[in-house]
Design a protein around this motif. Sequence first.
Motif, PDB file in Angstrom:
ATOM      1  N   GLY A  34      76.955  88.141  73.115  1.00 27.94           N
ATOM      2  CA  GLY A  34      76.700  86.787  73.581  1.00 27.94           C
ATOM      3  C   GLY A  34      76.493  86.649  75.073  1.00 27.94           C
ATOM      4  N   LYS A  37      71.813  89.478  76.706  1.00 30.05           N
ATOM      5  CA  LYS A  37      70.888  90.624  76.693  1.00 30.05           C
ATOM      6  C   LYS A  37      69.613  90.320  75.893  1.00 30.05           C
ATOM      7  N   ASN A  39      68.462  87.523  75.194  1.00 33.54           N
ATOM      8  CA  ASN A  39      67.746  86.440  75.857  1.00 33.54           C
ATOM      9  C   ASN A  39      66.731  86.998  76.853  1.00 33.54           C
TER      10      ASN A  39
ATOM     11  N   LYS D  53      80.868  77.210  75.337  1.00 35.79           N
ATOM     12  CA  LYS D  53      79.434  76.975  75.148  1.00 35.79           C
ATOM     13  C   LYS D  53      79.213  75.646  74.440  1.00 35.79           C
ATOM     14  N   SER D  62      74.076  84.807  69.479  1.00 31.62           N
ATOM     15  CA  SER D  62      73.696  86.206  69.581  1.00 31.62           C
ATOM     16  C   SER D  62      73.994  86.926  68.265  1.00 31.62           C
ATOM     17  N   GLY D  64      75.927  89.436  67.723  1.00 34.50           N
ATOM     18  CA  GLY D  64      77.363  89.646  67.572  1.00 34.50           C
ATOM     19  C   GLY D  64      78.113  88.363  67.257  1.00 34.50           C
ATOM     20  N   GLU D  65      77.686  87.248  67.866  1.00 36.57           N
ATOM     21  CA  GLU D  65      78.348  85.962  67.609  1.00 36.57           C
ATOM     22  C   GLU D  65      78.116  85.521  66.166  1.00 36.57           C
TER      23      GLU D  65
HETATM   24  N1  LIG Z   1      68.958  77.068  75.694  1.00 39.34           N
HETATM   25  C1  LIG Z   1      70.148  77.642  75.887  1.00 39.34           C
HETATM   26  N2  LIG Z   1      71.014  77.159  76.782  1.00 39.34           N
HETATM   27  C2  LIG Z   1      72.237  77.743  76.986  1.00 39.34           C
HETATM   28  N3  LIG Z   1      72.662  78.820  76.314  1.00 39.34           N
HETATM   29  C3  LIG Z   1      71.826  79.350  75.394  1.00 39.34           C
HETATM   30  C4  LIG Z   1      70.540  78.807  75.137  1.00 39.34           C
HETATM   31  N4  LIG Z   1      69.944  79.545  74.169  1.00 39.34           N
HETATM   32  C5  LIG Z   1      70.825  80.516  73.843  1.00 39.34           C
HETATM   33  N5  LIG Z   1      71.948  80.390  74.582  1.00 39.34           N
HETATM   34  C6  LIG Z   1      73.154  81.211  74.462  1.00 39.34           C
HETATM   35  O1  LIG Z   1      72.851  82.557  74.680  1.00 39.34           O
HETATM   36  C7  LIG Z   1      73.813  83.313  73.930  1.00 39.34           C
HETATM   37  C8  LIG Z   1      73.140  84.452  73.199  1.00 39.34           C
HETATM   38  O2  LIG Z   1      72.676  85.355  74.059  1.00 39.34           O
HETATM   39  P1  LIG Z   1      72.035  86.724  73.549  1.00 39.34           P
HETATM   40  O3  LIG Z   1      71.465  86.559  72.195  1.00 39.34           O
HETATM   41  O4  LIG Z   1      71.138  87.195  74.613  1.00 39.34           O
HETATM   42  O5  LIG Z   1      73.328  87.643  73.469  1.00 39.34           O
HETATM   43  P2  LIG Z   1      73.417  89.225  73.477  1.00 39.34           P
HETATM   44  O6  LIG Z   1      73.873  89.675  74.802  1.00 39.34           O
HETATM   45  O7  LIG Z   1      72.144  89.794  72.979  1.00 39.34           O
HETATM   46  O8  LIG Z   1      74.592  89.512  72.469  1.00 39.34           O
HETATM   47  P3  LIG Z   1      74.752  90.523  71.241  1.00 39.34           P
HETATM   48  O9  LIG Z   1      75.280  91.802  71.806  1.00 39.34           O
HETATM   49  O10 LIG Z   1      75.769  89.862  70.378  1.00 39.34           O
HETATM   50  O11 LIG Z   1      73.449  90.682  70.591  1.00 39.34           O
HETATM   51  C9  LIG Z   1      74.393  82.434  72.877  1.00 39.34           C
HETATM   52  O12 LIG Z   1      75.787  82.325  73.073  1.00 39.34           O
HETATM   53  C10 LIG Z   1      73.712  81.128  73.065  1.00 39.34           C
HETATM   54  O13 LIG Z   1      74.633  80.077  72.947  1.00 39.34           O
END
Ligand SMILES: Nc1ncnc2c1ncn2[C@@H]1O[C@H](COP(=O)(O)OP(=O)(O)OP(=O)(O)O)[C@@H](O)[C@H]1O
Lengths: 165, 165, 152, 152
Positions: A34, A37, A39, D53, D62, D64-65
Amino acid sequence: MHLKSLEIQGFKSFPERTFIEFHKGVTAIIGPNGSGKSNITDAIRWVLGEQSVKTLRGSRMEDVIFTGTQSRRAMGFAEVTMVIDNSDGKLPLDYTEVQVTRRLYRSGESEYLLNKTTCRLRDITTLFMDTGLGRDGYSIVGQGRVDDILSHRSEDRRRVFEEAS
Amino acid sequence: MHLKSLEIQGFKSFPERTFIEFHKGVTAIIGPNGSGKSNITDAIRWVLGEQSVKTLRGSRMEDVIFTGTQSRRAMGFAEVTMVIDNSDGKLPLDYTEVQVTRRLYRSGESEYLLNKTTCRLRDITTLFMDTGLGRDGYSIVGQGRVDDILSHRSEDRRRVFEEAS
Amino acid sequence: MKKQFVDHFSLINENFKQVFAELFGGGVAEVGLEDEQDVLACGIEIRAQPPGKKLQNLLLLSGGERCLTAIALLFAILRLRPTPFCVLDEVEAALDDANVLRFTDYIRRHSEDAQYILVTHRKGTMEAADRLYGVTMQERGISRILSMKLGE
Amino acid sequence: MKKQFVDHFSLINENFKQVFAELFGGGVAEVGLEDEQDVLACGIEIRAQPPGKKLQNLLLLSGGERCLTAIALLFAILRLRPTPFCVLDEVEAALDDANVLRFTDYIRRHSEDAQYILVTHRKGTMEAADRLYGVTMQERGISRILSMKLGE
Ligand SMILES: Nc1ncnc2c1ncn2[C@@H]1O[C@H](COP(=O)(O)OP(=O)(O)OP(=O)(O)O)[C@@H](O)[C@H]1O
Ligand SMILES: Nc1ncnc2c1ncn2[C@@H]1O[C@H](COP(=O)(O)OP(=O)(O)OP(=O)(O)O)[C@@H](O)[C@H]1O
Ligand SMILES: [Mg+2]
Ligand SMILES: [Mg+2]
């Protein structure tokens, strides 16, 4: 041709202007669940012209704009800028460095820039056609998506082979 | 009620009679990619009466029979036996220990046994109805399937809630 | 048009056999056209046989074997037609540590002039990287990036 | 019939709020009925908000979430209606090491009289187990099982 840098502001979980420099070879992006990454992967797709909200994991394009947290307000726009080294001339532009910017406002208005000159989305997607970075490209594999290439839906698979041919 | 043991022979990658004893608490099954861990999960589903070849990752039920390797011949049947401790009487049978066996021959013939007495598949699935171990049960989560409970196909999700109610 | 597709397809097939054998330490794999008479529209079949095992339906492969097979096919296509950069988001999640090493060894052997961006949780992948960026959320819901020195 | 479903549903909702907060170290989650007028046939919605959040579409979480949210919902249902044993095949693949620890801590805290069989590649899960079985393929294509002492 390779990726030189990415600048993200207001895009998903990146409200603050964030600059990432890329080099040749292997770059690993790490961090807790979360943290943001994937993103970054989404930002790369988006600035290259991705229009599918499903691919960007949202339900509306507006979802890519930072929506705020319990202690910070939402932002009014999202912006991603990618700088590409074009010294081998692979991109059909007379520049050794190509800068692509995409901006989306909450009003729904979009802006696209190629080397700081306003252009249309179509100009960006046309630019990257035939590089494998486009819509039917095979150069970006999203989380949980690597198995797709083996899936029964062999029309998708077919398209990947055609893009590479 | 809990699982006491599992015996596998001729099922998928287990040509040799293999006995696994289970205890209360947490048992971890580990090993390299392709070694046979998920095949054990499949064996548990299968002996409980699983009929969906898709769930068992095959295209025909015959796929669960050991098909041979480059140095060993295929087997003519697959067999899995599960022994369950029923001292709390959760299963509607007058036994403190319940033994379930399922056998499939390459001819397509099947055999089912409950405490060594021949029975029908229906007797086995009926026995486990209402334990959460059945078709719509939620006690077995296959590899890559944990996300299903969040998926849009909310009729599946609905069924899980109904099974638990 | 048709000739080009068939030529490129057979090159991808050649690559796939090689990359698969390299990643699996043996074994046989190929891609085939479902209908040789309808080359421009037919589907594409995939056959994969890990070393020592019999050729079976792809569905029967383990999660890790399917993952490595998919990676092999992706690399086979990239070898024919490299892209400027390649972004892989946790593609090695299903691989055990030994296979993560094969995956990263392959990338390192074939990465001169290539650019890979790998989002990962795996130690093996981190250790194979030339550069590491850490994404953090010190302030909840707000992502920031740190450039990290290797060996940190 | 309808009353029983609604009662059990609200118990699952209660459990889900608790388990989610336990696994995420905070945050809010709930399940809801899409149509209060059609309780026996309507769909079930899930809302999940990790700590700090804002509440957004589940799709934006994400990998993982989403995984941890799914696990929380499964555990919420199991708390209402425990099953004799529970088989989880690599369900924690998308979790980082810190979250694997939360997952295994939860299982250990709530596992008296329960029986869990966890297929796993993760060190954290192995370390939380009472017993370990290793599956090997010394002879290619042929699986065998070894009972392994912990700490081996
Ligand atoms: N428009 C937005 N505004 C604020 N936060 C956001 C927005 N869109 C997504 N997020 C947040 O971004 C987070 C997800 O980020 P991301 O998918 O990049 O995680 P990650 O580092 O890839 O994690 P994982 O290892 O679990 O895959 C979520 O918690 C989500 O709430
Ligand atoms: N009928 C069969 N006869 C022989 N081998 C089989 C049969 N069915 C499946 N297999 C083999 O079993 C292997 C897959 O085993 P399994 O899915 O249990 O692996 P795994 O240990 O779960 O691996 P992973 O960690 O990658 O998930 C495959 O290599 C497949 O070829
Ligand atoms: Mg991610
Ligand atoms: Mg498996």
